[in-house]
Design an enzyme around this catalytic site. Structure first.
Site, short mmCIF file in Angstrom:
data_model
loop_
_atom_site.label_atom_id
_atom_site.label_comp_id
_atom_site.label_asym_id
_atom_site.label_seq_id
_atom_site.Cartn_x
_atom_site.Cartn_y
_atom_site.Cartn_z
CB THR A 1 45.50 -7.76 -62.46
OG1 THR A 1 44.68 -8.11 -63.13
CG2 THR A 1 45.93 -6.10 -62.96
N GLY B 1 36.83 -5.07 -63.40
CA GLY B 1 35.40 -4.94 -63.75
C GLY B 1 34.40 -5.46 -62.59
CD GLU C 1 40.44 -13.47 -69.08
OE1 GLU C 1 39.89 -12.55 -69.04
OE2 GLU C 1 41.41 -13.87 -68.23
C1 LIG Z 1 29.71 0.43 -80.85
C2 LIG Z 1 30.08 -0.26 -78.92
C3 LIG Z 1 29.99 -1.02 -79.38
C4 LIG Z 1 29.93 -2.04 -77.61
C5 LIG Z 1 30.17 -3.02 -78.14
C6 LIG Z 1 30.32 -4.04 -76.40
C7 LIG Z 1 31.02 -5.63 -76.51
C8 LIG Z 1 32.51 -5.76 -75.82
C9 LIG Z 1 32.86 -7.19 -76.99
C10 LIG Z 1 33.31 -7.72 -75.46
C11 LIG Z 1 32.37 -8.90 -75.06
C12 LIG Z 1 32.48 -9.46 -74.61
C13 LIG Z 1 34.23 -10.13 -73.89
C14 LIG Z 1 33.86 -10.86 -73.36
C15 LIG Z 1 34.41 -10.55 -71.11
C16 LIG Z 1 35.20 -10.85 -70.23
C17 LIG Z 1 35.03 -9.75 -70.40
C18 LIG Z 1 37.12 -9.49 -69.78
C19 LIG Z 1 37.47 -9.04 -68.77
C20 LIG Z 1 39.03 -9.00 -68.38
C21 LIG Z 1 39.27 -10.05 -67.25
C22 LIG Z 1 40.57 -10.09 -67.00
O1 LIG Z 1 41.86 -9.66 -67.70
S1 LIG Z 1 41.49 -10.66 -65.33
C23 LIG Z 1 42.99 -11.38 -65.58
C24 LIG Z 1 43.63 -11.49 -66.58
N1 LIG Z 1 44.88 -11.49 -66.30
C25 LIG Z 1 45.29 -12.26 -66.75
O2 LIG Z 1 45.14 -12.57 -68.49
C26 LIG Z 1 47.06 -12.63 -67.05
C27 LIG Z 1 48.30 -13.14 -67.90
N2 LIG Z 1 49.15 -13.58 -66.73
C28 LIG Z 1 49.30 -15.38 -66.76
O3 LIG Z 1 48.41 -15.70 -67.52
C29 LIG Z 1 50.72 -16.02 -66.57
O4 LIG Z 1 50.95 -15.67 -65.74
C30 LIG Z 1 51.26 -16.60 -67.44
C31 LIG Z 1 50.53 -17.57 -68.19
C32 LIG Z 1 51.85 -14.83 -68.49
C33 LIG Z 1 52.41 -16.83 -66.80
O5 LIG Z 1 52.35 -17.95 -65.46
P1 LIG Z 1 53.08 -18.72 -64.56
O6 LIG Z 1 54.10 -17.36 -64.65
O7 LIG Z 1 52.61 -19.24 -63.30
O8 LIG Z 1 53.74 -19.75 -65.41
P2 LIG Z 1 55.13 -19.93 -66.63
O9 LIG Z 1 55.34 -18.64 -67.35
O10 LIG Z 1 55.84 -19.95 -65.35
O11 LIG Z 1 54.37 -21.44 -66.35
C34 LIG Z 1 54.24 -22.15 -66.01
C35 LIG Z 1 53.72 -23.67 -66.76
O12 LIG Z 1 52.43 -23.06 -66.55
C36 LIG Z 1 52.04 -23.01 -67.79
N3 LIG Z 1 50.59 -22.05 -68.39
C37 LIG Z 1 50.37 -21.29 -67.65
N4 LIG Z 1 48.97 -20.90 -67.69
C38 LIG Z 1 48.00 -21.66 -68.03
C39 LIG Z 1 46.61 -21.72 -68.51
N5 LIG Z 1 46.36 -21.17 -68.30
N6 LIG Z 1 46.89 -22.93 -68.27
C40 LIG Z 1 47.33 -24.04 -68.41
N7 LIG Z 1 48.58 -24.03 -68.68
C41 LIG Z 1 49.70 -22.91 -68.24
C42 LIG Z 1 52.97 -22.96 -68.95
O13 LIG Z 1 52.91 -22.81 -70.13
C43 LIG Z 1 53.59 -23.89 -67.97
O14 LIG Z 1 54.21 -24.65 -68.64
P3 LIG Z 1 55.33 -25.47 -69.31
O15 LIG Z 1 56.54 -24.44 -69.68
O16 LIG Z 1 54.98 -26.54 -69.65
O17 LIG Z 1 55.99 -25.66 -67.28
C1 LIG Z 2 39.48 -2.71 -69.89
C2 LIG Z 2 40.15 -3.84 -68.71
C3 LIG Z 2 39.28 -4.52 -68.47
C4 LIG Z 2 40.40 -5.76 -67.49
N1 LIG Z 2 39.66 -6.50 -66.61
C5 LIG Z 2 40.04 -7.27 -65.50
C6 LIG Z 2 38.77 -7.74 -64.51
O1 LIG Z 2 38.18 -7.72 -64.53
N2 LIG Z 2 39.45 -8.13 -63.76
C7 LIG Z 2 41.73 -7.99 -63.50
O2 LIG Z 2 42.35 -9.19 -62.89
N3 LIG Z 2 41.71 -7.95 -64.67
C8 LIG Z 2 41.47 -6.99 -65.65
N4 LIG Z 2 42.07 -6.09 -66.33
C9 LIG Z 2 43.46 -6.41 -66.15
C10 LIG Z 2 44.49 -6.71 -67.22
O3 LIG Z 2 44.31 -8.52 -67.22
C11 LIG Z 2 45.97 -6.86 -67.50
O4 LIG Z 2 46.19 -5.30 -67.48
C12 LIG Z 2 46.20 -7.48 -68.47
O5 LIG Z 2 46.91 -8.81 -67.97
C13 LIG Z 2 48.12 -6.99 -69.06
O6 LIG Z 2 49.05 -7.20 -67.97
P1 LIG Z 2 49.49 -5.57 -67.34
O7 LIG Z 2 48.59 -4.35 -67.38
O8 LIG Z 2 50.45 -6.10 -65.86
O9 LIG Z 2 50.45 -5.31 -68.29
P2 LIG Z 2 52.04 -5.42 -68.05
O10 LIG Z 2 52.28 -6.69 -67.86
O11 LIG Z 2 52.15 -4.58 -67.76
O12 LIG Z 2 51.76 -4.95 -69.81
C14 LIG Z 2 52.84 -3.57 -70.04
C15 LIG Z 2 53.96 -4.03 -71.20
O13 LIG Z 2 55.49 -4.90 -70.74
C16 LIG Z 2 54.86 -6.38 -72.09
N5 LIG Z 2 55.39 -6.84 -70.71
C17 LIG Z 2 55.31 -7.55 -69.97
N6 LIG Z 2 55.48 -8.14 -69.68
C18 LIG Z 2 56.43 -8.88 -70.55
C19 LIG Z 2 57.35 -10.26 -70.53
N7 LIG Z 2 57.61 -11.41 -70.09
N8 LIG Z 2 57.72 -10.28 -71.91
C20 LIG Z 2 57.99 -9.32 -72.75
N9 LIG Z 2 56.78 -8.23 -72.28
C21 LIG Z 2 56.49 -8.63 -71.01
C22 LIG Z 2 53.78 -6.57 -72.98
O14 LIG Z 2 54.02 -6.71 -73.47
C23 LIG Z 2 52.93 -4.75 -72.86
O15 LIG Z 2 53.89 -4.24 -73.47
C24 LIG Z 2 41.42 -5.41 -66.92
C25 LIG Z 2 42.92 -4.63 -68.22
C26 LIG Z 2 41.90 -3.84 -68.52
C27 LIG Z 2 42.65 -2.91 -69.75
#
Ligand SMILES: CCCCCCCCCC/C=C\CCCCCCCCCC(=O)SCCNC(=O)CCNC(=O)[C@H](O)C(C)(C)COP(=O)(O)OP(=O)(O)OC[C@H]1O[C@@H](n2cnc3c(N)ncnc32)[C@H](O)[C@@H]1OP(=O)(O)O
Ligand SMILES: Cc1cc2nc3c(=O)[nH]c(=O)nc-3n(C[C@H](O)[C@H](O)[C@H](O)COP(=O)(O)OP(=O)(O)OC[C@H]3O[C@@H](n4cnc5c(N)ncnc54)[C@H](O)[C@@H]3O)c2cc1C
Length: 609
Positions: A83, A122, A369
Site C-alpha cells: 500500500t 505493519g 487485506e
Molecule cells: C483486547 C485486545 C485484543 C487483541 C487481539 C489481537 C488480535 C488481532 C486479531 C488479528 C489477528 C491476526 C490478523 C491477521 C494478521 C494479518 C495482518 C494483516 C495486515 C494487513 C496487511 C495488508 O493490508 S496488505 C495489503 C492488502 N491490500 C489489498 O488487499 C488490496 C486490495 N486490492 C486487490 O486485491 C486488487 O487490487 C483487486 C482485487 C481489488 C483488483 O485487482 P486488479 O485491479 O488487478 O484486478 P481486476 O479487478 O482488474 O481483476 C483482474 C482479475 O484478477 C482477479 N483477481 C483479483 N485478485 C485476485 C486474487 N487475489 N486471486 C485470484 N484472482 C484475482 C479478478 O477477479 C479479475 O478476474 P477476471 O474478472 O476473471 O478477469
Molecule cells: C491496521 C492496518 C494495517 C495495514 N497493514 C498493511 C500492510 O501490512 N501492508 C500493506 O501493504 N498495507 C497495509 N494496510 C493497508 C490496507 O491494505 C489498505 O488500507 C486497504 O487495502 C484499503 O485501501 P485504501 O486505504 O486505499 O482504501 P480506499 O480504496 O482509499 O478506500 C476508501 C473508500 O473508497 C471506497 N472504494 C475504493 N475503491 C472503490 C471501488 N472501486 N468501488 C467502490 N468503492 C471503492 C472504499 O470502499 C472505501 O469506502 C493496512 C491498513 C490498516 C488499516
C-alpha cells in the site's frame, strides 16, 4: 502505557514468544495458538503471515533457498509493503517504480511522488530489516505493471536506514493501545539500487539483457499472499466474535433490571426477548464463522495443491470465496462487537469491560487485506461472469453449483407452511439459494441494459454488493448445515448446534427481509412463520446460552473483562478496577488548588456579597 512503552513491550513479548517457540519447541499450530494468547498485533504477524509466504509463493527455488533460511531463523525480519499513500485498493495504480539498469544489472527503486510513498505496512516503521516491496517494473522504458521485490531496508549492524531510504512510523491509530502496538510505517526510495536477482521471479522474469519474460501462469498468483491471509482472517473473525459474545452473554445472565413486583428479585436481562434477539444471532454467528473458516481452510489447501500441479481452474472461486467471506465475516464481527458493548449497557463502555479495546483492535480488519466493499465487488464480478455463462454448457461448480439449477430456482415457490418447516435444511437452503440467484440474475439483467458493461457495473455497484453478500451468506448457512450433517459427538451438542444454525439462518431472513420478499423467495406469511420459529429457538437456547459461550474455553485472563468473568462476580470487581484508576490515587485530585478551589471560593465570595 505510552505509545513508546507499548511498542517496546510488544517487542519484548514477541521476542519471548519466539524464544518459547524454539526452546520448547512448538509446532506451527501451537505457535499460532501462542500468537492468540499474546493477543497483540506486532511485527511477527507480517513477518510470518505475509513476508515469508510472499517469498514462498512468488520466489524461485534459488530465491527461496537464499532467503527462507534467514527468514525462518528470524535473522532477517520482513514485512509486506504494498500500500502507498495514494493507493491501497487499486494495486494496479501503485506508483513506486523499479527500473532495470542493464549497465549495473540492478533495479533502481524510486518513489517519484509523495503519493507513491509506502504507507501502512505493519512492521515497516521501526522493526523490519527487509520488505517485499510492490513496484511497477520498467525495462527499456516499458511499464510491465506491479511486481514484487525483496529489499533490504536497514543496516544489519546498527539498524539505521540504508542510504536512499527514508523510513518511519505513520503515527497513532484508533483507540488507546489496540493496534498501536504495531509500527505501521512509511517508506520513500530515492534511486535505491538492488541486484536483479531480488525481483521475485517465479511468475515473470527479467533476464541479464533486460528482457522481460511474462508469466505463463495467471498473473493473479502475485496476489496469493493476500488470498492466504484473507482465509485466516475468517477464522479470526469467529474468535473475536466469540470473545465479545462470551462477555455479553455472561454479563446478561448476571445483570438484572425491572420485572420485580414489591421488591422481589429482578429479571436477568438475558431473559428479555429483545436481548436474546440481539445476542443469540451473534452467538450463532461465532459458531457459523468457525465452521465456514474450517471449510475455507480446506478450500485454500485444495487450491494450493492444484496450483502446484498447474491446475488453475479453481483459482477464481478461491479468490471470490476468500475475498467475500473475509469481507462478510469481518463486517459482521465489527458490528457484533459494538452490539455486545451496547448489550452490556453503561458498563460495556468501561475499558475494563474488555469490549472497547477489542473493538478498536478488531475494526481495521474491515479495511486491511482489502476494503470490504472493494472485496465484495470482486465477488460480484465473479457472480456476473458465472451468470453470463449459464446455458453455455459450462456447469457452475463449487459454491456456485446452485446456479446450475437456475431454471428451478428462478421460478420455485417456497413450500414452507408452518413454523417448524423452517427447521428443514433443504427448505432453508433453497430459500437462500433462490434469493442469492435472483439477486445476481436481476443485477445481470440490469447490466445487460447498458451498452458499456463497465459503465453499467459502476452504476449498479450498490446492488452488486448486496447480491455478493447474499451469495456469501448462502455459503455460511450451507457450510453450517453440512457441519450438522457430519459427525458430531453427543446428541445434546448436535441439538444445540442445530438451534444455532437455524437462528443464524432465520435472523438473516429477518434482517434482509426486503431481499427475500422483493425476490419472491418467501411470502410475508412465511416471513412471520420464520419469526415465530426464531422466538421459539431463542427459548430453547436460553438455558444453554452460558454453557455455549463457556464452550469457547476462554480464560478470564484472555477475555480481560470484568463483565465477562467466569464466576460472575462482576460488581465487587468493578469496584476493584475503579479503585485502581490513577485518579483515585489521591482523594483530592491534582488540579484542585489550581482550578476547582479558586472557582468555588469566587462563588463563595460573591454569595457573601
Ligand atoms: C483486547 C485486545 C485484543 C487483541 C487481539 C489481537 C488480535 C488481532 C486479531 C488479528 C489477528 C491476526 C490478523 C491477521 C494478521 C494479518 C495482518 C494483516 C495486515 C494487513 C496487511 C495488508 O493490508 S496488505 C495489503 C492488502 N491490500 C489489498 O488487499 C488490496 C486490495 N486490492 C486487490 O486485491 C486488487 O487490487 C483487486 C482485487 C481489488 C483488483 O485487482 P486488479 O485491479 O488487478 O484486478 P481486476 O479487478 O482488474 O481483476 C483482474 C482479475 O484478477 C482477479 N483477481 C483479483 N485478485 C485476485 C486474487 N487475489 N486471486 C485470484 N484472482 C484475482 C479478478 O477477479 C479479475 O478476474 P477476471 O474478472 O476473471 O478477469
Ligand atoms: C491496521 C492496518 C494495517 C495495514 N497493514 C498493511 C500492510 O501490512 N501492508 C500493506 O501493504 N498495507 C497495509 N494496510 C493497508 C490496507 O491494505 C489498505 O488500507 C486497504 O487495502 C484499503 O485501501 P485504501 O486505504 O486505499 O482504501 P480506499 O480504496 O482509499 O478506500 C476508501 C473508500 O473508497 C471506497 N472504494 C475504493 N475503491 C472503490 C471501488 N472501486 N468501488 C467502490 N468503492 C471503492 C472504499 O470502499 C472505501 O469506502 C493496512 C491498513 C490498516 C488499516
Amino acid at each position: 502505557m505510552t505509545r513508546k512503552e507499548l511498542f517496546k513491550n510488544t517487542l519484548r513479548k514477541s521476542v519471548h514468544a519466539w524464544k518459547l517457540i524454539n526452546e520448547l519447541p512448538l509446532s506451527d499450530d501451537e505457535s499460532l495458538m501462542l500468537r492468540h494468547f499474546m493477543d497483540q498485533p506486532g511485527f511477527l504477524d507480517l513477518h510470518w503471515r505475509m513476508f515469508v509466504p510472499a517469498i514462498k509463493g512468488q520466489g524461485t527455488e534459488e530465491q527461496k533457498q537464499k532467503w527462507l533460511p534467514l527468514a525462518n531463523k528470524m535473522q532477517i525480519i520482513g514485512c509486506y509493503a504494498q500500500t502507498e499513500l495514494g493507493h491501497g485498493s487499486n494495486v494496479q495504480g501503485l506508483e513506486t517504480t523499479a527500473t532495470f539498469d542493464p549497465q549495473t544489472d540492478q533495479f533502481i527503486l524510486h518513489s517519484p511522488t509523495q503519493t507513491s510513498s509506502k504507507w501502512w505496512p505493519g512492521g515497516l516503521g521501526k522493526v523490519s530489516t527487509h520488505a517485499v516491496i510492490y513496484a511497477r517494473l520498467i525495462t527499456d522504458g516499458k511499464d510491465h505493471g506491479v511486481h514484487g521485490f525483496i529489499v533490504q531496508l536497514r543496516n544489519m549492524d546498527d539498524h539505521s536506514p540504508l542510504p536512499g531510504i527514508t523510513i518511519g512510523d505513520i503515527g497513532v491509530k484508533f483507540g488507546n493501545g489496540a493496534y498501536n502496538s504495531m509500527d505501521n510505517g512509511f517508506l520513500m526510495f530515492d534511486k535505491f539500487c538492488i541486484p536483479r536477482d531480488q525481483m521475485l521471479m517465479r511468475l515473470s522474469k527479467v533476464t541479464r539483457e533486460g528482457k522481460y519474460v511474462p508469466s505463463d501462469v495467471p498473473r493473479q498468483l502475485m496476489y496469493g499472499t493476500m488470498v492466504s491471509v484473507r482465509q485466516t482472517i475468517v477464522s479470526n473473525a469467529s474468535i473475536a466474535m466469540a470473545r465479545a459474545v462470551c462477555i455479553a452473554t455472561r454479563y446478561s445472565a448476571v445483570r438484572r433490571q425491572f420485572g420485580s413486583q414489591n421488591g422481589g428479585i429482578e429479571t436477568q436481562v438475558i431473559d428479555y426477548k429483545t436481548q436474546q434477539n440481539r445476542l443469540f444471532p451473534l452467538l450463532a454467528s461465532a459458531y457459523a464463522f468457525r465452521f465456514v473458516g474450517e471449510w475455507l481452510k480446506w478450500l485454500y489447501t485444495d487450491v494450493t495443491q492444484r496450483l502446484e500441479a498447474s491446475d488453475f481452474a479453481t483459482l477464481p472461486e478461491a479468490h471470490a470465496c476468500t475475498a467475500g467471506l473475509k469481507s462478510m465475516t469481518t463486517s459482521a464481527t465489527s458490528d457484533g462487537i459494538e452490539e455486545c458493548r451496547k448489550l452490556c449497557g453503561g458498563h460495556g463502555y468501561l475499558w475494563c469491560s474488555g469490549l472497547p479495546e477489542l473493538f478498536a483492535v478488531y475494526v481495521p480488519a474491515c479495511t486491511y487485506e482489502g476494503d470490504n466493499v472493494v472485496l465484495q465487488l470482486q465477488v460480484a464480478r465473479f457472480l456476473m461472469k458465472t451468470v453470463s455463462q449459464l446455458g453455455s454448457g459450462k456447469a457452475p461448480a463449487g459454491t456456485t453449483a446452485y446456479m446450475g439449477r437456475a431454471k428451478h430456482l428462478l421460478q420455485c415457490r417456497s413450500s414452507i407452511r408452518k413454523a417448524e418447516d423452517w427447521l428443514n435444511p433443504a427448505m432453508v437452503l433453497e430459500t437462500f439459494e433462490a434469493r442469492a440467484l435472483r439477486m445476481a440474475v436481476s443485477c445481470a439483467n440490469n447490466l445487460s441494459k447498458f451498452e458499456n458493461q463497465e459503465q453499467g457495473f459502476s452504476e449498479l455497484l450498490a446492488d452488486l454488493v448486496e447480491a455478493a453478500i447474499a451469495h456469501c451468506q448462502l455459503i455460511v448457512v450451507s457450510k453450517f448445515i453440512v457441519k450438522l450433517e457430519g459427525e458430531i459427538k453427543g446428541k445434546g451438542v448436535k441439538n444445540q448446534l442445530k438451534n444455532l444454525c437455524y437462528i443464524y439462518a432465520l435472523h438473516l431472513i429477518h434482517k434482509h427481509l426486503g431481499d427475500f420478499l422483493s425476490t419472491n423467495s418467501i411470502t410475508s406469511e412465511q416471513a412471520s412463520l420464520a419469526n415465530h420459529q426464531l422466538r421459539s429457538l431463542y427459548t430453547q437456547v436460553r438455558p444453554n446460552a452460558v454453557a455455549l459461550v463457556d464452550a469457547f474455553d476462554y480464560t478470564d485472563h484472555y477475555l480481560g473483562s470484568v463483565l465477562g468473568r467466569y464466576d460472575g462476580n462482576v460488581y465487587p470487581k468493578l469496584f476493584e478496577e475503579a479503585l485502581k484508576d490513577p485518579l483515585n490515587d489521591t482523594v483530592v485530585p491534582d488540579g484542585y488548588h489550581e482550578y476547582i478551589r479558586p472557582l468555588i471560593k469566587q462563588h463563595l465570595r460573591s454569595a457573601r456579597l
